[in-house]
Write a protein that holds these residues in place. Structure first.
Motif, PDB file in Angstrom:
ATOM      1  N   MET A  19     -67.169  -8.868 -79.463  1.00  0.00           N
ATOM      2  CA  MET A  19     -65.337  -8.163 -79.925  1.00  0.00           C
ATOM      3  C   MET A  19     -65.641  -6.266 -79.322  1.00  0.00           C
ATOM      4  O   MET A  19     -65.518  -5.465 -79.415  1.00  0.00           O
ATOM      5  CB  MET A  19     -64.755  -9.019 -80.794  1.00  0.00           C
ATOM      6  N   GLY A  63     -61.689 -13.225 -80.172  1.00  0.00           N
ATOM      7  CA  GLY A  63     -62.854 -13.587 -80.287  1.00  0.00           C
ATOM      8  C   GLY A  63     -63.430 -13.857 -81.230  1.00  0.00           C
ATOM      9  O   GLY A  63     -62.837 -13.372 -82.427  1.00  0.00           O
ATOM     10  N   SER A  64     -64.375 -15.292 -81.397  1.00  0.00           N
ATOM     11  CA  SER A  64     -65.277 -15.561 -82.717  1.00  0.00           C
ATOM     12  C   SER A  64     -66.546 -15.029 -83.017  1.00  0.00           C
ATOM     13  O   SER A  64     -67.063 -14.568 -83.992  1.00  0.00           O
ATOM     14  CB  SER A  64     -65.363 -16.658 -83.125  1.00  0.00           C
ATOM     15  N   VAL A  65     -67.035 -13.659 -82.035  1.00  0.00           N
ATOM     16  CA  VAL A  65     -68.229 -13.234 -81.955  1.00  0.00           C
ATOM     17  C   VAL A  65     -67.993 -11.987 -82.640  1.00  0.00           C
ATOM     18  O   VAL A  65     -67.470 -11.279 -81.367  1.00  0.00           O
ATOM     19  CB  VAL A  65     -69.101 -13.697 -81.022  1.00  0.00           C
ATOM     20  N   GLU A 117     -75.322 -17.489 -82.374  1.00  0.00           N
ATOM     21  CA  GLU A 117     -74.054 -17.163 -81.442  1.00  0.00           C
ATOM     22  C   GLU A 117     -74.409 -15.845 -81.800  1.00  0.00           C
ATOM     23  O   GLU A 117     -74.167 -15.137 -80.703  1.00  0.00           O
ATOM     24  CB  GLU A 117     -73.300 -17.984 -81.619  1.00  0.00           C
ATOM     25  N   GLU A 118     -74.231 -15.152 -82.810  1.00  0.00           N
ATOM     26  CA  GLU A 118     -73.973 -13.694 -82.878  1.00  0.00           C
ATOM     27  C   GLU A 118     -75.654 -13.335 -82.387  1.00  0.00           C
ATOM     28  O   GLU A 118     -75.327 -11.613 -82.191  1.00  0.00           O
ATOM     29  CB  GLU A 118     -73.713 -13.137 -84.165  1.00  0.00           C
ATOM     30  N   GLN A 124     -64.887 -12.656 -75.688  1.00  0.00           N
ATOM     31  CA  GLN A 124     -66.516 -12.798 -74.899  1.00  0.00           C
ATOM     32  C   GLN A 124     -66.974 -13.246 -74.872  1.00  0.00           C
ATOM     33  O   GLN A 124     -68.114 -13.013 -73.670  1.00  0.00           O
ATOM     34  CB  GLN A 124     -67.124 -12.431 -76.441  1.00  0.00           C
ATOM     35  N   GLU A 125     -66.572 -14.663 -74.260  1.00  0.00           N
ATOM     36  CA  GLU A 125     -67.416 -15.561 -73.594  1.00  0.00           C
ATOM     37  C   GLU A 125     -67.748 -14.757 -71.853  1.00  0.00           C
ATOM     38  O   GLU A 125     -68.833 -15.358 -71.180  1.00  0.00           O
ATOM     39  CB  GLU A 125     -66.898 -16.786 -73.156  1.00  0.00           C
ATOM     40  N   ASP A 131     -58.943 -16.406 -75.247  1.00  0.00           N
ATOM     41  CA  ASP A 131     -58.882 -16.814 -76.230  1.00  0.00           C
ATOM     42  C   ASP A 131     -60.786 -16.738 -75.805  1.00  0.00           C
ATOM     43  O   ASP A 131     -60.829 -17.099 -75.186  1.00  0.00           O
ATOM     44  CB  ASP A 131     -59.218 -18.386 -77.387  1.00  0.00           C
ATOM     45  N   GLU A 132     -61.344 -16.356 -76.726  1.00  0.00           N
ATOM     46  CA  GLU A 132     -62.751 -16.811 -77.080  1.00  0.00           C
ATOM     47  C   GLU A 132     -63.146 -15.346 -75.900  1.00  0.00           C
ATOM     48  O   GLU A 132     -64.214 -15.560 -75.474  1.00  0.00           O
ATOM     49  CB  GLU A 132     -63.393 -17.909 -76.847  1.00  0.00           C
TER      50      GLU A 132
END
Length: 348
Positions: free
Chosen positions: A55, A49-51, A149-150, A17-18, A14-15
């Protein structure tokens, strides 16, 4: 991957992109390992990912190591209209359509926002707005946190552009004038292609190169956030949420009216009965433009729906609407059998 030679399993990160912030070389390492092992292994690798922009960059930018490696991509969207109705019925069995519209206005069907409202409000209009517009509300800084964040350190100009669009300044020329002549063509393109935060809106059946283009924020919550939280930062800094609630409630009929159009378009998309769907506007020198809220071309290729959207039936002027229908029939829908419809809160 060695383990996956002998066992079938799912590996979920998960996440994802970090890794850009921690160790970007991970992407190159993964490319080499994945390319070496994938044909001999049984792992189902799920990377989430949430961003959105990150992604998109990792998997769809030609110069990135993992470009072309994704076998499938799922872009999660909000719940549909029927699911939102079911949720409202579960938590507020006697809900009104105006309350359903308020629920949709704020959440856009995003599960995170829906969960917060269902757990902590009675889902009445006052209950929703009182919960969102208050000290320590999780919604007050949500828009800023999401977008920083974006965008990272370049968020300033993007914020200004999105604020213009949210307030109705939604053509490139008008945005550039409002921002003192700053050129924004590249930023608008990136907001569409890299961030998926806005979309181009052209009159239905217009050519792709048409200059009659407006821009629209795609996310319901971000529209709400820019209209009320970003625009009224001084009230928030003064902790004057009582006055901010008054602003939101007084403006709610107008703001929700625009969301009602989007609700009906979503219902029409879900019906799978249309091959083209949009709105129509005709510029007229020295006069208000002819505008029709929804025009849908049905999949039979013979029928078109022309619809007016009003919150309340009493605000509908049949004579004016029919004049606009006759105009669009004569200049755009000559070969179609045209159906007309008035859509209100009662039709949700």
């Amino acid at each position: 991957m060695e383990l996956a030679k002998t066992r079938k399993f799912n590996l979920i990160i998960d996440e994802f992109q970090e890794f850009f912030n921690i160790n970007p070389s991970v992407f190159s390492d993964m490319q080499n390992i994945w390319d070496s092992y994938r044909n001999d292994t049984h792992v189902n690798l799920l990377l989430m990912g949430s961003v959105y922009s990150m992604m998109h960059k990792i998997f769809e930018s030609y110069h990135e190591p993992l470009f072309g490696r994704a076998d499938a991509t799922i872009r999660l969207s909000g719940f549909g209209t029927e699911t939102m109705k079911e949720i409202m019925h579960d938590f507020r069995p006697d809900y009104t359509n105006d309350e359903l519209l308020a629920f949709y206005c704020v959440t856009g069907g995003v599960p995170k926002y829906i969960e917060l409202l269902c757990e902590d409000t009675d889902l009445s209009i006052d209950g929703i707005i009182n919960f969102i517009v208050r000290d320590n509300s999780p919604f007050v800084n949500e828009g800023r946190n999401l977008l920083i964040e974006e965008f990272g350190k370049d968020y300033g100009l993007y914020f200004s552009i999105l604020s213009c669009i949210a307030s109705g300044t939604n053509t490139q020329g008008a945005i550039e004038s409002a921002l003192g002549g700053v050129t924004v063509a590249g930023h608008l393109k990136r907001l569409i292609e890299d961030y998926s935060l806005i979309k181009r809106v052209r009159p239905i059946m217009s050519k792709a190169r048409s200059q009659n283009v407006q821009y629209e924020i795609t996310d319901n919550f971000l529209k709400f956030w820019f209209n009320y939280f970003n625009r009224n930062q001084t009230l928030i800094e003064l902790n004057n949420f009582e006055h901010l609630r008054e602003i939101v409630l007084s403006d709610y009929p107008t703001f929700s009216g625009r969301a009602l159009e989007k609700w009906f378009r979503l219902k029409m998309v879900e019906s799978h009965q249309y091959s083209d769907l949009g709105s129509w506007r005709e510029r007229k020198k020295g006069k208000d433009a002819n505008e029709i809220d929804i025009v849908g071309i049905k999949t039979d290729g013979k029928t078109a729906l022309v619809a007016e959207v009003k919150r309340q039936r009493c605000n509908y002027d049949h004579k004016v609407f029919i004049e606009k229908v006759e105009r669009i029939k004569s200049c755009l829908l000559m070969k179609y059998e045209v159906e007309t419809k008035l859509l209100t809160l009662d039709d949700m």
